[in-house]
Write a protein that holds these residues in place. Structure first.
Motif, PDB file in Angstrom:
ATOM      1  N   SER A 162     -54.548 -28.669 -17.830  1.00 48.70           N
ATOM      2  CA  SER A 162     -55.032 -28.966 -16.475  1.00 48.70           C
ATOM      3  C   SER A 162     -56.550 -29.102 -16.464  1.00 48.70           C
ATOM      4  CB  SER A 162     -54.627 -27.854 -15.507  1.00 48.70           C
ATOM      5  OG  SER A 162     -55.572 -26.806 -15.528  1.00 48.70           O
ATOM      6  N   ASN A 203     -57.907 -20.522 -19.218  1.00 52.00           N
ATOM      7  CA  ASN A 203     -59.359 -20.600 -19.365  1.00 52.00           C
ATOM      8  C   ASN A 203     -59.972 -20.162 -18.044  1.00 52.00           C
ATOM      9  OD1 ASN A 203     -59.881 -22.309 -22.025  1.00 52.00           O
ATOM     10  ND2 ASN A 203     -58.051 -23.075 -20.987  1.00 52.00           N
ATOM     11  N   VAL A 204     -60.892 -19.203 -18.123  1.00 48.44           N
ATOM     12  CA  VAL A 204     -61.421 -18.582 -16.911  1.00 48.44           C
ATOM     13  C   VAL A 204     -62.937 -18.586 -16.969  1.00 48.44           C
ATOM     14  CG1 VAL A 204     -61.481 -16.422 -15.593  1.00 48.44           C
ATOM     15  CG2 VAL A 204     -59.385 -17.083 -16.792  1.00 48.44           C
ATOM     16  N   GLU A 218     -61.115 -17.996 -22.957  1.00 48.09           N
ATOM     17  CA  GLU A 218     -59.702 -18.383 -22.992  1.00 48.09           C
ATOM     18  C   GLU A 218     -58.817 -17.196 -23.331  1.00 48.09           C
ATOM     19  OE1 GLU A 218     -58.946 -21.719 -25.517  1.00 48.09           O
ATOM     20  OE2 GLU A 218     -56.775 -21.634 -25.215  1.00 48.09           O
TER      21      GLU A 218
HETATM   22  P1  ADP Z   1     -59.693 -26.399 -26.206  1.00 41.32           P
HETATM   23  O1  ADP Z   1     -58.641 -27.000 -27.061  1.00 41.32           O
HETATM   24  O2  ADP Z   1     -61.024 -26.283 -26.824  1.00 41.32           O
HETATM   25  O3  ADP Z   1     -59.246 -25.139 -25.561  1.00 41.32           O
HETATM   26  P2  ADP Z   1     -58.898 -28.170 -24.143  1.00 41.32           P
HETATM   27  O4  ADP Z   1     -59.551 -29.426 -23.695  1.00 41.32           O
HETATM   28  O5  ADP Z   1     -57.585 -28.249 -24.804  1.00 41.32           O
HETATM   29  O6  ADP Z   1     -59.959 -27.440 -25.046  1.00 41.32           O
HETATM   30  O7  ADP Z   1     -58.746 -27.204 -22.916  1.00 41.32           O
HETATM   31  C1  ADP Z   1     -59.789 -26.883 -22.126  1.00 41.32           C
HETATM   32  C2  ADP Z   1     -59.254 -26.139 -20.907  1.00 41.32           C
HETATM   33  O8  ADP Z   1     -60.300 -25.375 -20.357  1.00 41.32           O
HETATM   34  C3  ADP Z   1     -58.753 -27.050 -19.815  1.00 41.32           C
HETATM   35  O9  ADP Z   1     -57.593 -26.529 -19.212  1.00 41.32           O
HETATM   36  C4  ADP Z   1     -59.895 -27.042 -18.817  1.00 41.32           C
HETATM   37  O10 ADP Z   1     -59.477 -27.224 -17.489  1.00 41.32           O
HETATM   38  C5  ADP Z   1     -60.440 -25.657 -18.983  1.00 41.32           C
HETATM   39  N1  ADP Z   1     -61.859 -25.519 -18.633  1.00 41.32           N
HETATM   40  C6  ADP Z   1     -62.871 -26.316 -19.005  1.00 41.32           C
HETATM   41  N2  ADP Z   1     -64.037 -25.864 -18.501  1.00 41.32           N
HETATM   42  C7  ADP Z   1     -63.746 -24.754 -17.796  1.00 41.32           C
HETATM   43  C8  ADP Z   1     -64.532 -23.809 -17.052  1.00 41.32           C
HETATM   44  N3  ADP Z   1     -65.851 -23.911 -16.938  1.00 41.32           N
HETATM   45  N4  ADP Z   1     -63.880 -22.785 -16.474  1.00 41.32           N
HETATM   46  C9  ADP Z   1     -62.557 -22.644 -16.592  1.00 41.32           C
HETATM   47  N5  ADP Z   1     -61.778 -23.482 -17.273  1.00 41.32           N
HETATM   48  C10 ADP Z   1     -62.366 -24.525 -17.881  1.00 41.32           C
END
Ligand code: ADP
Ligand code: MG
Length: 492
Positions: A162, A203-204, A218
């Motif tokens: 998401s 992810n928070v 995460e």
């Molecule tokens: P990775 O594989 O490095 O975890 P992804 O692109 O698969 O990266 O996932 C990133 C996730 O983190 C997504 O769900 C995105 O919405 C979420 N995300 C990105 N930036 C933030 C943020 N500042 N705060 C919370 N969630 C975030």
């Protein structure tokens, strides 16, 4: 900046195991109920000389999900190898889709919280991609050895990522429930969190309200809706404490400690794994043409959001619509009942809904969540409609209706048969009731005198006597006017 000015921001990465007969890149069977290591083959075990071949059914299931979430299906997508060394991964790498996933964008409508279901939010998706699962390690407490089960290795997964559009722990749980409902409507996964066919990483971050996003952390492997909510709340507490002490939040991977209700840092970003992604050399790009998408689209059923809108059009509340659509089987039950009640004006959708979400659903829950799928439900939709009709026509009382439903559920006997067999029919026959009333008034001559002398409250006494005489089966709507009339005659 005061604590009040921080805005929680959440993005979820959800893995969903597809319920195809075989694994993602091999004909090896895929199930969740097999004995350990029963479902292996040379590919699953990573033996030399084996080659991956995409499972067409798994790709179609993934396409259904993309269609259901308005995600844009890519005509060309690519497979990639993600490397890491761990006993659950016999090949030493996992085949996934890295920078060319099969679906981009889209999103889903999430109902509001209980009591405010109409306050929906829209959570956008970044991407959906396909991949194969790893096996499962079991670390035995206090033992030098660990166990590994390869049944899950190579099982087909989709990962739904998401955008960071979610603003609270509770909203995260509602988003995940809606995703689960969609996946189940589509029939592509059992989507069971306890069994691991639906898994979630959260992810928070906390940042200034309306300002740039804060640093995300995460939380891995959340395996229930409750823990998802608790873990996000715990992580928000941890970040708030850091920020209030003036310390930076460092990007990291965390686990949630259920017993202590805190999140723990597993690794910080500097130490993040390097997966050495590279294009999978053993498979060509995945090509999905418009005709294929159109065919799959034609197989996608009506989804929860569309159903909720349709039910609201039938004058059900947002709450009712949310309850009915949360479970595909329950929604199908309601639709079957609606179709059956067509033309019966006294049976409104609201009345059917009340019987289904009240009496029937309560019994199904007590019955360890027995299915209400039409054809499997203990009380068929047609039976339920018959029962509501019996109540609405006054043949039985509402109270008797509940009892009859209970018996019908337990014994799988049609309500109409139970009504006859166990004598639930209300007495509405006026001549029969008039004779009864005269008898009650004769026996209660003293009370009649007091009533006629102005003691109105005694009306309840007479009604009670009549109910007793009919074992509760007198129709009160018929009794009342007859009784008043009989008393009036005695007074004149
Ligand atoms: P990775 O594989 O490095 O975890 P992804 O692109 O698969 O990266 O996932 C990133 C996730 O983190 C997504 O769900 C995105 O919405 C979420 N995300 C990105 N930036 C933030 C943020 N500042 N705060 C919370 N969630 C975030
Ligand atoms: Mg991630």
């Amino acid at each position: 900046m005061s604590a009040r000015d921080y805005q929680p921001v959440i993005g979820l990465e959800v893995h969903c195991q597809l319920n195809t007969a075989s694994k993602m890149f091999t004909g090896c069977p895929s199930r969740t109920d097999a004995a350990p290591n029963e479902l292996t083959d040379p590919y699953t075990l990573g033996l030399p000389g084996t080659l991956p071949v995409p499972n067409k059914a798994a790709v179609e299931y993934a396409l259904r999900m993309a269609i259901a979430t308005d995600s844009t299906i890519q005509p060309v997508s690519r497979w990639a190898r993600k490397h890491y060394f761990y006993p659950d991964l016999p090949k030493g790498y996992q085949i996934t889709q890295n920078d060319h996933p099969y679906a981009l964008g889209g999103g889903l409508e999430v109902p509001g919280p209980k009591g405010a279901e109409h306050e929906t939010t829209y959570v956008r998706l970044i991407r959906i991609h396909m991949e194969e699962d790893a096996g499962k390690n079991t670390h035995l407490h206090g033992e030098p050895d660990s166990l590994v089960d390869y049944n899950r290795a190579g099982a087909p997964l989709i990962e739904i990522v998401s955008e960071p559009d979610i603003r609270s722990a509770a909203e995260a749980a509602r988003y995940l429930k809606e995703l689960r409902a969609i996946v189940r409507y589509l029939g592509i996964s059992e989507a069971n969190m306890e069994e691991g066919t639906l898994r979630c990483d959260a992810n928070v971050s906390l940042g200034p309200a309306g300002g740039p996003l804060g640093t995300r952390c995460e939380i891995k492997n959340l395996n229930s809706f409750k823990f998802l909510e608790l873990a996000i709340k715990a992580e928000l507490r941890r970040q708030r404490d850091l920020l209030e002490r003036g310390e930076p939040v460092r990007q990291c991977t965390l686990s949630y400690d259920v017993a202590r209700d805190v999140t723990r840092v597993m690794r910080i970003k500097e130490a993040a794994a390097d997966y050495r992604y590279f294009p999978e050399p053993d498979m060509p790009p995945l090509l999905v043409d418009a005709a294929w998408v159109a065919r799959v689209r034609s197989e996608v059923p009506e989804l929860p959001a569309a159903r909720r809108a349709r039910y609201r059009g039938l004058e059900l509340t947002a709450y009712d619509a949310a309850v009915l659509t949360a479970d595909a089987a329950l929604a199908a039950y309601f639709d079957a009942a609606l179709a059956r009640a067509e033309g019966e004006d006294a049976i409104t959708p609201k009345k059917l809904c009340n019987w289904i979400t009240g009496e029937l659903l309560r019994r199904a829950k007590e019955d360890e969540g027995a299915s209400l799928e039409p054809g499997r439900a203990p009380v068929e939709p047609a039976w339920l409609v018959d029962l509501v009709a019996l109540v609405e026509r006054g043949v039985i009382s509402a109270r008797a209706g509940k009892e009859v439903l209970g018996k019908s559920y337990a014994e799988r006997v049609a309500p109409a048969d139970i009504v006859e067999r166990d004598g639930y029919r209300q007495v509405s026959d006026t001549s029969e009731l008039s004779a009864l009333i005269e008898g009650v008034l004769d026996r209660g001559a003293k009370q009649v005198e007091q009533y006629l002398g102005g003691k109105d409250k005694l009306l309840g006494f007479f009604v009670g006597q009549i109910m007793k005489a009919t074992r509760g089966q007198a129709n009160p709507q018929v009794v009342r006017p007859l009784l008043l009339e009989a008393l009036r005659r005695r007074g004149s």
